[in-house]
Design an enzyme around this catalytic site. Structure first.
Site, mmCIF file in Angstrom:
data_model
loop_
_atom_site.group_PDB
_atom_site.id
_atom_site.type_symbol
_atom_site.label_atom_id
_atom_site.label_comp_id
_atom_site.label_asym_id
_atom_site.label_seq_id
_atom_site.Cartn_x
_atom_site.Cartn_y
_atom_site.Cartn_z
ATOM 1 N N ALA A 45 -7.823 -0.252 7.713
ATOM 2 C CA ALA A 45 -6.369 -0.218 8.260
ATOM 3 C C ALA A 45 -6.464 0.211 9.900
ATOM 4 O O ALA A 45 -6.318 -0.418 10.424
ATOM 5 C CB ALA A 45 -5.333 0.795 7.632
ATOM 6 N N HIS B 82 -7.647 9.180 5.470
ATOM 7 C CA HIS B 82 -6.952 7.975 6.148
ATOM 8 C C HIS B 82 -6.934 8.258 7.638
ATOM 9 O O HIS B 82 -6.934 9.522 8.330
ATOM 10 C CB HIS B 82 -5.573 8.129 6.207
ATOM 11 N N ASP C 100 0.754 -1.179 -0.066
ATOM 12 C CA ASP C 100 -0.031 0.006 0.065
ATOM 13 C C ASP C 100 0.939 1.129 0.247
ATOM 14 O O ASP C 100 1.973 1.455 0.606
ATOM 15 C CB ASP C 100 -0.798 -0.145 1.116
ATOM 16 N N HIS C 101 0.245 2.335 -0.777
ATOM 17 C CA HIS C 101 1.036 3.578 -0.589
ATOM 18 C C HIS C 101 2.606 3.649 -0.509
ATOM 19 O O HIS C 101 3.055 4.271 0.177
ATOM 20 C CB HIS C 101 0.418 4.408 0.633
#
Length: 285
Positions: free
Chosen positions: A232, A180, A82-83
């Site tokens: 997450a 996020h 991820d990311h």
């Protein structure tokens, strides 16, 4: 079963109107918990790790655990990075066995984002590895990437169309108002923007910042074209809060097997709930 690319999982999810849940895991117990939850729910699964978790545990250790889980499971499992902004780390994870990677160049110009994404796509496609990219800037904190609220920007639908056309990227994460982390107030999701992006590009869309969004809004996002939902913070919090509660009740406990069992159970329960909300339960017979 071996680890699989997430591309066909997400294409099918978008076609059939549900979403595959991608869970960020940081320990073996968290990985086991979400695999068990998906297995018992009959759902496809994406295991997901941040770059920080890769640096903490090691890509080879993570991939080995994921491969073991896939070999023991009847459900399709993908392993996603991820990311990631580091091209070399992406290559390292692919070499270790990751079947999906995200190249995040959303902080740069459109042209730079296109060029770097195309570079990753060219390598990944030859190896049957999915690629995810981001347009716009999702606010909040993800690992060591922090985007202040005033710096967050929404993805332009026409740029999304052009971006997919220029890069060939098979999955796209457009910024549509999510953030996020845990929301301080009500999420301000631009549903019309999701619908327009989904009309202009047929690739599966990815919902970042999936923790804390009301269930009804998650379902609406999915109905408009979001085929992957990232979870997450809620998962990490459930794991950690369970540990805190256990030690409050058992301050003299020193056996990791005791408190990790409780934390694993908390993660598994939450994972099952998320899988159900996203309509993925029962998709694997």
């Amino acid at each position: 079963m071996a680890l699989v690319s997430s591309t066909p999982l997400l294409v099918e999810a978008r076609e059939k109107g549900y979403a595959v849940v991608a869970f960020n895991v940081h320990t073996l117990e968290m990985l086991q918990a979400v695999v068990e939850a998906a297995e018992e729910s009959g759902a496809p699964l994406i295991l997901q790790t941040t770059t920080g978790t890769v640096k903490h545990l090691g890509a080879e250790y993570i991939a080995a655990a994921a491969k073991t889980a896939a070999a023991r499971s009847r459900i399709p499992i993908a392993l996603h990075l991820d990311h990631c902004q580091d091209f070399n780390l992406i290559l390292k994870c692919i070499q270790a066995g990751y079947t999906s990677v995200m190249i995040d160049q959303s902080m740069h110009s459109f042209e730079t984002n296109v060029n770097m994404t195309r570079k990753v796509v060219e390598i990944a496609q030859a190896l049957n590895v999915n690629v995810e990219a981001e347009l716009g800037k999702v606010g909040g904190v993800e690992d060591d990437i922090k985007v202040e609220d005033h710096m967050a920007s929404l993805a332009d639908p026409e740029e999304c169309r052009k971006f997919v056309e220029l890069t060939g990227v098979p999955t796209l994460a457009p910024a549509i108002g999510t953030a996020h982390g845990i929301y301080k107030g009500e999420p301000n999701i631009d549903f019309d923007r999701i619908a327009e992006i989904a009309t202009k590009t047929k690739v599966p869309l990815v919902l970042h910042g999936g923790s804390g969004i009301p269930d009804v809004q998650v379902k609406r996002c999915i109905s408009l074209g979001m085929a992957k939902v990232n979870v997450a913070t809620e998962l990490k919090n459930a794991f950690s809060e369970s540990l805190k509660q256990y030690f409050a009740e058992h301050p003299d406990e020193l056996d990791p097997r005791s408190y990790m069992t409780k934390a694993k159970a908390a993660v598994k329960q939450l994972a099952k709930e998320k899988i159900s909300i996203c309509g993925a339960a029962g998709r694997i017979r």
